[in-house]
Write an enzyme that holds these catalytic residues in place. Structure first.
Site, PDB file in Angstrom:
ATOM      1  N   HIS A 378     -28.568  -3.793   0.553  1.00 20.62           N
ATOM      2  CA  HIS A 378     -29.926  -3.426   0.132  1.00 20.62           C
ATOM      3  C   HIS A 378     -30.032  -3.123  -1.350  1.00 20.62           C
ATOM      4  CE1 HIS A 378     -32.216  -3.123   3.911  1.00 20.62           C
ATOM      5  NE2 HIS A 378     -31.068  -2.804   4.455  1.00 20.62           N
ATOM      6  N   LYS A 572     -43.743   5.399  -3.896  1.00 20.66           N
ATOM      7  CA  LYS A 572     -42.384   5.018  -3.522  1.00 20.66           C
ATOM      8  C   LYS A 572     -41.434   6.111  -4.014  1.00 20.66           C
ATOM      9  CE  LYS A 572     -42.995   1.052  -5.705  1.00 20.66           C
ATOM     10  NZ  LYS A 572     -42.526  -0.016  -4.882  1.00 20.66           N
ATOM     11  N   ARG A 573     -40.191   6.051  -3.570  1.00 18.15           N
ATOM     12  CA  ARG A 573     -39.174   6.985  -4.035  1.00 18.15           C
ATOM     13  C   ARG A 573     -39.209   7.051  -5.568  1.00 18.15           C
ATOM     14  NH1 ARG A 573     -33.624   5.597  -4.328  1.00 18.15           N
ATOM     15  NH2 ARG A 573     -34.239   3.565  -3.539  1.00 18.15           N
ATOM     16  N   LYS A 578     -37.526   2.190 -10.703  1.00 24.85           N
ATOM     17  CA  LYS A 578     -38.850   1.859 -10.156  1.00 24.85           C
ATOM     18  C   LYS A 578     -39.947   2.101 -11.198  1.00 24.85           C
ATOM     19  CE  LYS A 578     -37.467   2.748  -5.346  1.00 24.85           C
ATOM     20  NZ  LYS A 578     -37.770   1.509  -4.622  1.00 24.85           N
ATOM     21  N   THR A 683     -40.791  -3.087   0.355  1.00 22.93           N
ATOM     22  CA  THR A 683     -41.625  -3.428   1.526  1.00 22.93           C
ATOM     23  C   THR A 683     -43.013  -2.840   1.373  1.00 22.93           C
ATOM     24  OG1 THR A 683     -40.610  -1.573   2.692  1.00 22.93           O
ATOM     25  CG2 THR A 683     -39.799  -3.780   3.241  1.00 22.93           C
ATOM     26  N   LYS A 687     -47.002  -4.189   2.336  1.00 18.60           N
ATOM     27  CA  LYS A 687     -48.041  -3.411   3.026  1.00 18.60           C
ATOM     28  C   LYS A 687     -49.345  -3.428   2.229  1.00 18.60           C
ATOM     29  CE  LYS A 687     -44.320  -0.603   4.759  1.00 18.60           C
ATOM     30  NZ  LYS A 687     -43.401   0.449   4.339  1.00 18.60           N
TER      31      LYS A 687
END
Length: 814
Positions: A378, A572-573, A578, A683, A687
């Site tokens: 991952h 998100k985290r 990110k 992911t 969504k």
């Protein structure tokens, strides 16, 4: 919603309690709910407020699930198909009530039934706490996968740990993020069923004994028990319901030292009980200390050992019905999938069980491992490719360290004897890394690659990076071992149930609701992308979701936001790669520009509400600084009367599945802006697209494929490409760059290229502002995002795993 418990009590008294586990008519369902309120009581008899009503309703739904569950279990036992066992440290399930009644097709009946008690189903569903079993995308993916496995009637199980306090509950103060223990099990979970007959011994520490026949046995140390709790996972419009089996650590009564307790040595008397509680207390306990590292490794081994003992027990249980009953049949009946490197210890543990407990030789056991275990990678982030200290491993799991050393030795011999030209690369390929003699480690990803029959990445770009960079030398040894399986999401939870207004429009225009289990049908919306009637309905559904989101923001933050502004969301985290930092610096730049404008100029600006949500790991200092920065910027912007009509910045606290189910339907622009080549897949991007949200993003992870599917003109692209990143980092380290006036604060240390990508990010945001002013164009982009989301169903992903990795087929309950 009743005003008092008394009103609900009187309503409850009118409904006669009657056990009716399979009820599908509202009156019978109401009777079954009333039955549980009276005969499965968890509260005092006169209490029937919203909380009590939720638990009674959930237990009534569970009756349905237990029946399907039992039928599925018996069917699998009788037909003995090959089964998949999915091992994951995380499952981010979300609330189960809405999902369960939706998948069972009895939402309307339950809504009618609870009205008889004076309640709305939606309000009761809101009483449920999210199960605190995961953190982010890894855990949510595992939950989507279980939903798809059940929906596709696949013989499969999930295995995880029953964390009492999960990761943490996030609270925001002036200091930034604060962490508190999750309270999801403070009362109880109505969905889980404890299996008192499913208990396995788990050993830690101790030593290895050599028996007279030359075989080896792990002995001594401390032994705890793994107790099974099962959570039912219903398929959508199918009779199948599969299990998520969660393990809890327990010590037995004989481990309680009564003599010490009576002597006043209370803590010593219950030492093993306390250690058992630590194992399933918290997800990802801090590992800066030796104790923290030991606890994490204990958790990982506990999951692997309990699950594999259970898998072997079930194989032997069914084996008695077969003619030959040979161990060589094991891989034709069992597929084990490791979700990232956390369950890597399944490899040496299965070797130990087969050799030491079942008496197999090395070669036979190793052949079984190679044909049974598959590994999903991952991440390409070095810190997430786990490396464990050999000293810690040897101390906690002495037998496993021996087995790992033997796997490493045999792999080395194989390379030297068959691939002489690769001998020079052995140091990087080996499982044991002794390059630093003071800190020798076990490389868990290397152990997975050497042992598994298949290794897969989770998006096309990511899988190519694995093959061409991270695992390139392994590819030359085993060219057929590596695959891509682009991630997916379940369309039931992530559109059908969380966005009812948009779902109804999709069903109406496609003239079928079959899209919920065949997401490719969404392409049928493309031919209506310019239809004015669809545009009007679509805009109306979007506004309803935005109003629901605005209410949530007001409730949890006290900030009022305008549903007519552009809702721009990044959830998100919190992690440097990110790049929430890029987002908030963009917000600061926007604020600065607004302050420079005249009042007339501001009136021409596209009003925007920027929302950020996510948890920063408790010991990740830079991530926590970013959370504080977002909140500090919000405090300035939101209280500035010159600009707060045109810009709001809001941090959404305690991001989880239930919060996502409100934010995603209400979002119009979503930021997926990681440094290219660093996000394996993502992911949440899927969504958002599914819910008609337009993405601003880099060519990273599944963004690449989303952009191909929805159309380049319906995606706001910016930033460096993955193959440029290494060179750009080198240039910046060497000072070979010209700062843009808009990002002059970024210099040589800009590893995540926030400064480099900033100018193109700002340019892309300007294109967003212009596009949003053209309502017709924006709604068309929104429709085409939903229409292009068919590929990103977890049903498609799981069908590919089943066929191309696990070799299992559907086994529907008749």
């Amino acid at each position: 919603m009743p005003e008092s418990n008394g009103a609900a009590c009187s309503a409850e008294e009118k409904v006669k309690p009657a056990a009716s586990p399979a009820a599908e008519e509202p009156a019978a369902i109401a009777g079954n709910i009333s039955y549980h309120a009276q005969y499965s009581p968890h509260f005092s008899p006169l209490a029937f407020g919203p909380e009590q009503a939720f638990y009674a309703t959930a237990e009534s739904v569970r009756d349905h699930l237990v029946q399907r569950w039992n039928e599925t279990y018996v069917h699998f036992h009788k037909t003995d198909p090959k089964q998949t066992y999915y091992l994951s440290m995380e499952y981010l399930q979300g609330r189960a009530l809405t999902n369960a009644v939706g998948n069972l097709g009895i939402t309307g009946a339950y809504a009618e039934a609870v009205k008889k008690f004076g309640y709305e189903l939606e309000a009761l569903a809101g009483q449920e706490k999210d199960a605190a079993l995961g953190n982010g995308g890894l855990g949510r993916l595992a939950s989507c996968f279980l939903d798809s496995m059940a929906t596709l009637n696949l013989p499969a199980w999930g295995y995880g740990l029953r964390y009492r306090y999960g990761l943490f509950k996030q609270s925001i103060t002036k200091e930034g993020q604060e962490e508190f223990a999750e309270d999801w099990l403070e009362k109880f979970s109505p969905w889980e069923i404890v299996r008192h007959d499913i208990v396995y011994p788990i050993r830690f520490f101790g030593h290895v004994e050599i028996l007279p026949n030359g075989s080896r046995k792990w002995a001594g140390g401390e032994v705890l028990n793994a107790l099974a709790y099962d959570v039912p996972i219903p398929g959508y419009k199918t009779k199948n319901a599969i299990s998520l089996r969660l393990w809890e650590a327990k010590a037995s009564a004989e481990d309680f030292n009564l003599f010490q307790f009576n002597d006043g040595q209370y803590e010593s008397a219950a030492q093993l009980h306390a250690r058992a509680q630590q194992i399933c207390a918290v997800l990802y306990p801090g590992d800066a200390t030796e104790e923290g590292k030991l606890l994490r490794l204990k958790q990982q081994y506990f999951l692997c050992s309990a699950s594999l003992q259970d898998i072997i027990f079930r194989f032997k249980e069914r084996k008695s019905d077969r003619v030959s009953g040979k161990w060589s049949e094991f891989p034709s009946k069992v597929a084990v999938q490791l979700n990232d490197t956390h369950p890597t210890l399944a490899i040496p543990e299965l070797m130990r069980l087969l050799m030491d407990e079942e008496g197999l030789g090395w070669d036979e056991a190793w052949d079984i491992i190679n044909r049974t275990i598959a590994y999903t990678n991952h991440t390409v982030l070095p810190e997430a490719l786990e490396k464990w200290s050999q000293a810690v491993m040897r101390k906690l799991l002495p037998r496993h360290m021996e087995i790992i050393e033997e796997i490493d030795k045999r792999f080395k011999e194989m390379v030297i004897s068959t691939r002489k030209e690769m001998e020079g690369k052995l140091d990087s390929l080996r499982i044991l890394d002794d390059s630093n003699p003071q800190k020798p480690v076990v490389r868990m990803a290397n152990l997975c690659v050497v042992s598994a029959h298949t290794v897969n990445g989770v998006a096309e770009l990511h899988s190519n990076i694995l093959k061409e960079e991270l695992f390139a030398d392994y590819v030359s040894i085993w060219p057929n071992k590596f695959q891509n399986k682009t991630n997916g999401i379940t369309p039931r939870r992530w559109l059908r149930f969380c966005n009812p207004e948009l779902s109804e429009i999709v069903t109406k225009w496609l003239k079928t609701d079959q899209w919920t289990s065949n997401l490719d049908l969404l392409t049928g919306l493309r031919k209506f992308a310019d239809d004015e009637k669809l545009h009007a309905e679509w805009a109306s559904a979007k506004l309803a979701s935005k109003k629901r989101l605005a209410k949530h923001v007001l409730d949890v933050t006290g900030v009022t936001i305008d549903p007519n502004s552009l809702f721009d969301i990044q959830i998100k985290r919190i992690h440097e790669y990110k790049r929430q930092l890029l987002n908030i610096l963009g917000a600061v730049y926007r604020y600065k520009k607004l302050k420079e404008m005249s009042a007339e100029e501001r009136q021409k600006v596209t009003p925007r509400t920027i929302m950020v949500g996510g948890k920063a790991f408790a010991t990740y200092t830079n991530a926590k600084r970013i959370v504080k920065l977002v909140n500090d910027v919000g405090a300035v912007v939101n209280n500035d009367p010159d600009v707060n009509k045109y810009l709001k910045v809001v941090f959404i606290p305690n991001y989880n599945v239930s919060v996502a189910e409100v934010l995603i339907p209400g979002s119009e622009l979503s930021q997926h802006i990681s440094t290219a080549g660093m996000e394996a897949s993502g992911t949440s991007n899927m969504k958002f697209s599914l819910n008609g949200c337009v993405i601003i993003g880099t060519l990273d992870g599944a963004n690449v494929e989303i952009r191909e599917e929805v159309g380049e003109e319906n995606f706001f692209l910016f930033g460096a490409k993955a193959d440029q990143v290494a060179g750009l980092r080198k240039d910046r380290e060497n000072g070979l760059f010209k700062p843009d006036p808009r990002d002059s604060g970024f210099g040589r240390g800009d590893y995540f290229l926030v400064g480099y990508d900033f100018p193109s990010y700002i340019d892309a945001q300007t294109r967003v502002d212009e596009a949003y002013k053209d309502k017709k164009r924006w709604i068309k982009m929104s429709i085409l995002n939903t229409a292009g989301s068919g590929k990103f169903s977890s049903d498609r992903t799981i069908a590919q795993y089943a066929k191309e990795i696990w070799g299992i087929t559907a086994s529907p309950v008749p």
